[in-house]
Design an enzyme around this catalytic site. Structure first.
Site, mmCIF file in Angstrom:
data_model
loop_
_atom_site.group_PDB
_atom_site.id
_atom_site.type_symbol
_atom_site.label_atom_id
_atom_site.label_comp_id
_atom_site.label_asym_id
_atom_site.label_seq_id
_atom_site.Cartn_x
_atom_site.Cartn_y
_atom_site.Cartn_z
ATOM 1 N N ASP A 67 57.454 25.132 13.608
ATOM 2 C CA ASP A 67 56.941 24.981 12.250
ATOM 3 C C ASP A 67 57.723 25.953 11.360
ATOM 4 O O ASP A 67 58.272 26.948 11.853
ATOM 5 C CB ASP A 67 55.445 25.309 12.224
ATOM 6 C CG ASP A 67 54.881 25.317 10.825
ATOM 7 O OD1 ASP A 67 55.139 24.344 10.093
ATOM 8 O OD2 ASP A 67 54.199 26.287 10.464
ATOM 9 N N ASP A 126 48.983 22.671 12.617
ATOM 10 C CA ASP A 126 49.819 22.653 13.824
ATOM 11 C C ASP A 126 49.002 22.468 15.095
ATOM 12 O O ASP A 126 49.576 22.232 16.167
ATOM 13 C CB ASP A 126 50.612 23.970 13.941
ATOM 14 C CG ASP A 126 51.537 24.201 12.767
ATOM 15 O OD1 ASP A 126 52.215 23.242 12.363
ATOM 16 O OD2 ASP A 126 51.576 25.332 12.241
#
Length: 745
Positions: A438, A641
């Site tokens: 990420d 996430d």
């Protein structure tokens, strides 16, 4: 005495299997009627599907026990309701077993350690005391382990519970025989009083340590469930519904249906997924995207449940509610992915599949050989040698081989700022060939910061920053906070601003020292008559690098601009370079815009960029990479996430991120530093190598000791291995395993 493994085959959180979940509920016949059902979890709806933490292919309607391993089934999808009855039961058994086991160990060891001379009557009374203390531990506290081990045998899949049950029964059964009928043993095994050594402390110690491991495992599973309950709790409990006649009232979220009109006031969470019908506001979607910048919303724009409305009032038309909402889908994805991992100690289970039957066959063959062709007293020799085989083959070291290395490695990792949630993460991390990252909070710091000040028309940078900080001093907008903080760090004092006014969707206005000031976007500059053409090329370049630019006008003339961005962490470049050299393919997976993501990727030489993705899409990308045969680790820090972290072969969370991300991952980097992944991979390789060495030690003693215990040397040398020496060898194998594991420190 022998050391024994502190965890069962699932005691480190092995609730996952790489096998996909079965889509149809298993028939009721899956449930073993011979095992007492698990306690019913209250308040769960009828028809709830339950599954086994170790065998996710087992699914049925309602609670019960797994027919393969005997573990209590759990609800397949998470719930806000908590049932900790299993945890409380195991904890109670552990403490009772510990209280009963400690005196047994003291009684067994004290005479040898202190060289005490005791009378025959005293020794006999102490032996009875050992039996009375250890019997509840072996017969009551370990009862579930015998059931699970036996069910593994019935289903032709002997597991670690089979080994545990066998070890306890060997030690306790031998001790019972030695206590009640010592005369069946040859004279050389009896002391001057006719007594034979007993191993009650071995049996009760095994049970107590296994209970400790199971307690720790249930606590870990409870923390994971707590994270999912926290996710469920993000949604507001009520919504303000506008009826057809225009009246408004609060209703429970469960009473909201698609098509309902809802009012969302400033500071409130948006209750459902829908579309804005009226109003304008900025919405904090960091829960969803991980990006710190709020998003402007007006009529026609989509909004997502559990995101936070910041400035204005919105009228929202509900579109997706209940299980159809994005938040509910995230929860389901996390739960599903968490159940898609293999059992942690599958290697020990695979070994047990042939090791346990082989030992039993050898023990029976030993008994038969001595019974039919051995010297007198044949029965005594047959019994002693068969018991010696079983004791030396007692799989304590085998059961200890993996958990002790995992325990040491976990402690060492914690010292290095790397927290492993379970053994599977340690084992899998060394095999990863693709690292998905990420951007915000993982590669970058995760919050906007002041990066550049551009001054025009004779103004200084400090003057531009002073005016901008003065205008933003009263604002809670992330960009405003970044400008104010940046001014403080540069020693610039905010100007005193009067007549402050917020212009929705554009910026802020005010006055300082007789000058009219405006700070905001292009629309605000147009409104005050300031042209930004002078900065066109510079602004375009900054935006290409992923920066957000705000403009400042003074008395209707453009005075300067300020660039705010999310800077890359200092250690990121070095860490990613080391990981690439280690053979990993690097993929950036982010909800941020394409231009910003590619600018960061170019700077860090990241191999692939996938930008502007939603949480469900992140998990799908992980699944796509896995379908290509890649072993994937995912590093992230936000709620958005969580599904991808849970879906990946190894999920890696930044310790500076959200609790939900950390609970969805198997590895947490305490400092939020990607160099921790480099350290974790080194530790992973060392740990797996150490486990293999431990298994070699565990089997080495058995391979050498079992034939000797069976009496193969007797015809040539007259040597026999007594059960006491067999127990000593068993202890040495455990000592070797522990000593080897401690090298990881």
């Amino acid at each position: 005495m022998a050391h024994h493994h502190p965890k069962s085959c699932c005691s480190t959180g092995n609730k996952h299997s790489h096998a996909p979940a079965v889509s149809e509920p298993a028939p009721a016949a899956h449930t073993c009627c011979s095992t007492k059902p698990a306690p019913v979890r209250d308040e769960l709806p009828a028809g709830t599907i339950y599954t086994c933490p170790m065998h996710p292919e087992i699914r049925q309607v309602g609670p019960g026990t797994c027919p393969k391993c005997g573990m209590a089934l759990e609800p397949e999808l998470p719930s806000e309701h908590v049932d900790d009855s299993e945890l409380r039961g195991v904890r109670r058994k552990f403490w009772i077993s510990l209280v009963l086991t400690l005196p047994v160990i003291v009684i067994a060891m004290a005479p040898h350690l202190l060289d005490l001379a005791m009378s025959h009557a005293t020794m006999r009374n102490l032996r009875w005391f050992e039996l009375l203390l250890s019997a509840p531990v072996v017969l009551w506290a370990a009862a579930d382990y015998y059931k699970r081990g036996w069910m593994g045998v019935v289903h032709r899949a002997p597991n670690m519970y089979t080994l545990i049950g066998l070890g306890v029964c060997i030690a306790f059964g031998y001790s019972l025989i030695a206590t009640f009928i010592p005369n069946v043993f040859p004279a050389e095994l009896r002391d001057a009083h006719g007594m034979v050594g007993v191993y009650y402390e071995v049996a009760s110690s095994i049970v107590t340590l296994v209970l400790l491991g199971e307690w720790l495992e249930l606590r870990a599973r409870g923390r994971t469930s707590a994270a999912i309950r926290q996710l469920l709790g993000l949604a507001p409990k009520t919504a303000r519904r506008i009826d057809a006649d225009g009246t408004e009232h609060d209703v429970p979220l469960g009473h909201v249906h698609a098509g309902d009109r809802l009012r969302v006031r400033p500071g409130e969470k948006i209750p459902v997924d829908g579309r804005v019908a009226d109003g304008h506001s900025s919405v904090d979607e960091s829960m969803l995207t991980g990006e710190p910048m709020p998003v402007e919303k007006s009529a026609g724009d989509r909004v997502t449940g559990a995101t936070v409305n910041q400035t204005g009032t919105l009228i929202v038309v509900a579109e997706r509610v209940g299980a159809e909402s994005l938040l509910s889908q995230i929860v389901a994805l996390v739960a599903q992915a968490q159940r898609s991992r293999a059992p942690l100690q599958r290697l020990a289970d695979q070994v047990a599949a042939w090791f346990v039957p082989a030992v039993i066959v050898i023990a029976i063959a030993t008994f038969a050989a001595w019974w039919f062709i051995g010297p007198e007293p044949r029965l005594a020799y047959a019994l002693v040698n068969a018991v010696a085989v079983l004791i030396i083959a007692c799989p304590c070291a085998l059961g200890l081989a993996t958990p002790i290395s995992i325990m040491v490695a976990s402690g060492r990792g914690a010292q290095q700022g790397v927290l492993f949630r379970d053994a599977q993460a340690i084992e899998n991390l060394r095999n990863v060939d693709t690292l998905v990252l990420d951007k915000t909070g993982t590669i970058t710091v995760g919050r906007p910061s002041l990066e550049r000040v551009i001054a025009l028309n004779g103004h200084s940078e400090s003057q531009i920053l002073s005016w901008a900080a003065g205008l933003d001093l009263a604002s809670e907008h992330p960009l405003a906070r970044a400008i104010v903080t940046g001014a403080e760090q540069r020693g610039v004092r905010p100007a005193k601003v009067t007549g402050f006014k917020s212009v929705t969707g554009q910026g802020v206005r005010g006055s300082a020292n007789g000058h009219d000031l405006a700070l905001g976007n292009k629309a605000l500059m147009t409104a005050v008559g300031a042209s930004i053409d002078k900065l066109g090329d510079q602004v375009a370049a900054l935006r290409q690098e992923g920066r957000t630019v705000v403009f400042l006008s003074v008395d209707g003339q453009l005075a300067g601009a300020i660039a705010v961005g999310d800077s890359i962490k200092d250690t990121t470049s070095q860490a990613l370079q080391a990981l690439k050299q280690d053979g990993l393919k690097l993929v950036m997976l982010t909800g941020d815009n394409e231009a910003t993501a590619r600018a960061v990727a170019r700077h860090l030489s990241i191999d692939e960029v996938i930008a502007e993705v939603q949480p469900a899409d992140k998990a799908n990308v992980i699944a796509r990479l896995q379908s290509q045969g890649r072993r994937v680790a995912m590093a992230g820090d936000g709620i958005n996430d969580a599904p991808a972290l849970a879906k990946a072969d190894v999920g890696i969370a930044m310790g500076t991120g959200t609790d939900i991300a950390m609970e969805s991952a198997q590895v947490t980097l305490v400092k939020g530093d990607l160099t921790g992944i480099v350290r974790a991979r080194h530790l992973s390789r060392a740990t797996v190598g150490n486990i293999r060495q431990n298994l070699f030690f565990a089997f080495g003693y058995n391979a050498l000791g079992i034939p000797i215990a069976a009496g193969v040397l007797y015809p040539f040398t007259g040597w026999l291995l007594s059960p006491m020496l067999a127990a000593l060898a068993m202890s040495l194998s455990s000592v070797s395993v522990i000593s080897n594991a401690l090298r990881l420190r």
